[in-house]
Design a protein around this motif. Structure first.
Motif, mmCIF file in Angstrom:
data_model
loop_
_atom_site.group_PDB
_atom_site.id
_atom_site.type_symbol
_atom_site.label_atom_id
_atom_site.label_comp_id
_atom_site.label_asym_id
_atom_site.label_seq_id
_atom_site.Cartn_x
_atom_site.Cartn_y
_atom_site.Cartn_z
ATOM 1 N N GLY A 1 -0.722 -7.008 -5.950
ATOM 2 C CA GLY A 1 -0.541 -8.455 -5.785
ATOM 3 C C GLY A 1 0.848 -8.910 -6.163
ATOM 4 N N TYR A 2 1.377 -8.345 -7.232
ATOM 5 C CA TYR A 2 2.722 -8.719 -7.657
ATOM 6 C C TYR A 2 3.787 -8.217 -6.679
ATOM 7 C CZ TYR A 2 1.468 -10.731 -12.155
ATOM 8 O OH TYR A 2 0.975 -11.550 -13.133
ATOM 9 N N ILE A 3 3.574 -7.036 -6.106
ATOM 10 C CA ILE A 3 4.521 -6.536 -5.107
ATOM 11 C C ILE A 3 4.599 -7.506 -3.940
ATOM 12 C CG2 ILE A 3 4.933 -4.753 -3.361
ATOM 13 C CD1 ILE A 3 3.777 -2.712 -5.324
ATOM 14 N N LEU B 1 10.155 -3.466 -8.623
ATOM 15 C CA LEU B 1 9.312 -3.111 -7.474
ATOM 16 C C LEU B 1 8.891 -1.642 -7.536
ATOM 17 C CD1 LEU B 1 11.250 -5.033 -4.701
ATOM 18 C CD2 LEU B 1 8.859 -5.432 -5.339
ATOM 19 N N GLU B 2 9.821 -0.775 -7.890
ATOM 20 C CA GLU B 2 9.487 0.654 -8.017
ATOM 21 C C GLU B 2 8.437 0.865 -9.107
ATOM 22 O OE1 GLU B 2 11.665 4.995 -8.770
ATOM 23 O OE2 GLU B 2 12.810 3.129 -8.930
ATOM 24 N N HIS B 3 8.582 0.122 -10.198
ATOM 25 C CA HIS B 3 7.621 0.224 -11.289
ATOM 26 C C HIS B 3 6.226 -0.214 -10.827
ATOM 27 C CE1 HIS B 3 6.157 0.042 -15.436
ATOM 28 N NE2 HIS B 3 5.645 -1.139 -15.139
ATOM 29 N N LEU B 4 6.159 -1.331 -10.130
ATOM 30 C CA LEU B 4 4.873 -1.824 -9.625
ATOM 31 C C LEU B 4 4.273 -0.858 -8.614
ATOM 32 C CD1 LEU B 4 5.756 -5.612 -9.149
ATOM 33 C CD2 LEU B 4 4.244 -4.642 -10.897
ATOM 34 N N ALA C 1 12.127 -1.627 3.082
ATOM 35 C CA ALA C 1 11.954 -0.384 2.332
ATOM 36 C C ALA C 1 10.596 -0.346 1.637
ATOM 37 C CB ALA C 1 13.086 -0.225 1.313
ATOM 38 N N CYS C 2 10.177 -1.492 1.115
ATOM 39 C CA CYS C 2 8.878 -1.561 0.432
ATOM 40 C C CYS C 2 7.726 -1.490 1.434
ATOM 41 C CB CYS C 2 8.786 -2.841 -0.386
ATOM 42 S SG CYS C 2 9.873 -2.855 -1.826
#
Length: 562
Positions: free
Chosen positions: A371-373, A349-352, A390-391
């Protein structure tokens, strides 16, 4: 098994032979006398050649390996075509010893030897003729196929022992020998299985092999649109589970197209009606099984191995999957490995997130990352609500900051080309909300409502960029509902839950306030809105369809979503 040295002193077997020794024959050939050479070539291609004769020839070739220069390339090519794998253990051992001597003395033949070994990574072909006409062409059903694969891998390791640079010469051959994607599922499965097995003893090739595998999978993926797969399944169900004749005629490039008994275990016995989808499903099962085998040792997650594999997979994901339009299935290798440990999911998630917010990335990459997140947070059951919040606490402020930067400018109007990343991020937030709002409200309703109010959805939907006209949330059926791979995702994939009117009343109160009632209802029900240019929520993903209602998700699978 016998060691290599044992053959050096083993006496020649008694066989009927014609002509002189190999050493004499090669010497005569260079002097212009080709009689014995021609006789030797005839014996080597004789289909009735006996094991004892092959062993004698191989022992003599080993003794004469210094003479087998490039001048004798044709002779070496015939030796490499000997049917050694199907012979006795004595022949196999002698042949492996010959290969070792050949590549160490004559490296010019390294590529030829590697080509020969890799060619045996797929089942052989059996051609039946009648009156000189091919009447049947099918794959070899040899029950010794796993044994043959073992021997081939042993051959590669033995060659690398004498030529340390073997891996760098091997990789181009692996690419070149990859079967066409229209080959049978059995052929493709065997080859992919053997490719992944190479990564165990040649770890330096793992990233390149994973990229090759993912690239080939994507070609299959984009050639089988989700609607086509579902139509095939519905047709098969209507025909008592049997594919139609039209489907069989279109794809049966090989006679045994539907046979999947490859001696490699698969998690399910179901067969998909769509031939391309069936191939892809089997191949995905091989890749997922490989991921689990690498990460788990004796049933325990080995964190160092898992992290190393994750790093390679994320490179393949960024380089290939993230940039591929209409990929519906292949991306699930990331979904799967992230299910092993929450830390991996959070790293993903951090990478995306970094990909999405980086203005130096192309817009299409930023949109895909968003979109992937959204779909990852919505679908992954192993992502706790605290991570979801958090996201959201990153995505939502980013959206509000974007609105702040545009409201006073000259480009503060609805335009996909100008604000594509914004609309993708909005869609991600809406998608997360649709799937996770029950958890966000669970436990303490008042606290949950306060949190949702803090997200300030009203400002998002009422801003001049008007995201409701472009990116309504798309609720879709789960990817794995009709695959053989489905069992691999049971328990880690969140399915759509039908919502009643009572279910959505609380969020309605949160979102209503200053929002026009008709727009708020459209958002919740997922009705399609269009702007003046005809842009719909499927603008970014041409095959997406907005649901007619929240309780009736569409059949199609959205691009770049889990």
């Amino acid at each position: 098994m016998l060691g290599e040295g044992e053959f050096l002193s083993s006496p020649p077997r008694k066989t009927v032979r014609f002509g002189g020794t190999v050493t004499e024959t090669l010497k005569k050939f260079k002097q212009g006398d080709t009689v014995d050479y021609d006789l030797l070539m005839t014996q080597l291609v004789d289909p009735e050649i006996k094991d004892a004769q092959i062993i004698n020839w191989l022992q003599e070739f080993r003794a004469s390996v210094a003479q087998l220069t490039k001048d004798f390339e044709y002779l070496v090519s015939k030796i490499l075509k000997l049917p050694w794998l199907s012979r006795s253990l004595m022949v196999v051992e002698e042949y492996l010893a010959f290969l070792s001597n050949l590549v160490s003395a004559q490296t010019v033949f390294l590529r030829s030897c590697l080509n020969m070994v890799v060619s045996n990574f797929v089942p052989g072909r059996i051609v039946i003729q009648e009156n000189g006409v091919d009447i049947s062409d099918s794959e070899d059903e040899d029950e010794n196929l796993p044994r043959n694969f073992d021997i081939c891998h042993r051959a590669l390791q033995m060659i690398a022992k004498y030529v340390p640079s073997t891996p760098q010469f091997l990789m181009p051959i692996l690419v070149e020998k990859f079967p066409f994607v229209n080959k049978s599922a059995r052929t493709l499965e065997c080859y992919v299985h053997n490719l992944l097995r190479i990564t165990v003893y040649f770890p330096v090739l793992r990233l390149e092999i994973l990229e090759l595998v993912v690239e080939k999978f994507l070609k299959l993926d984009v050639s089988a649109p989700r609607n086509d797969i579902e139509d095939a399944e519905e047709t098969a169900e209507a025909n008592n589970g049997l594919p139609t004749c039209a489907e069989e005629g279109l794809f049966d490039m090989d006679e045994d197209e539907g046979k999947q008994n490859v001696h490699l275990e698969l998690p399910n016995d179901d067969v998909m009606a769509h031939p391309v989808a069936e191939r892809l499903d089997i191949l995905m099962s091989v890749l997922l099984a490989y991921i689990k085998d690498v990460c788990y040792v004796n049933g325990e997650l080995e964190l160092t191995r898992t992290k190393d594999l994750y790093r390679d997979l994320i490179v393949a994901f960024d380089k290939l999957v993230l940039r591929t339009h209409a990929s519906c299935h292949v991306q699930y290798f990331m979904f799967y490995i992230c299910s092993f440990k929450l830390g991996l999911a959070e790293a993903f998630l951090e990478h995306l997130w970094k990909m999405m917010q980086n203005p130096n990335n192309p817009v299409v990459i930023r949109q895909a990352a968003a979109g992937y997140i959204g779909s990852f947070l919505a679908r992954a059951t192993y992502i706790p609500v605290v991570t979801v919040k958090a996201c959201l606490d990153l995505l939502v402020p980013w959206l509000h900051h974007y609105i702040d930067s545009q409201d006073a400018g000259s480009k503060a109007y609805c335009d996909v080309a100008l604000h594509g990343s914004f609309y993708s991020a909005c869609q991600a937030v809406f998608y997360i909300f649709i799937f996770r709002y029950k958890q966000l409200l669970d436990g303490n309703l008042r606290k949950g409502l306060t949190y949702l109010q803090s997200l300030n959805f009203e400002r998002m939907v009422m801003c001049q960029l008007n995201p409701l006209k472009v990116c309504l949330p798309s609720v879709i059926n789960l990817f794995a509902s009709i695959t053989r791979s489905k069992k691999m995702f049971d328990g880690i994939y969140r399915v759509w839950e039908d919502l009643s009117l009572q279910d959505v009343q609380a969020p309605q109160k949160v979102m209503k306030q200053d929002t026009a009632e008709d727009e708020e209802d459209d958002f919740l029900k997922g009705e399609t809105l269009q702007n003046e240019t005809g842009i719909t929520p499927s603008s970014f993903e041409s095959h997406m369809q907005s649901p007619s209602s929240v309780g009736s998700p569409p059949i199609t699978f959205p691009l770049r979503h889990f």
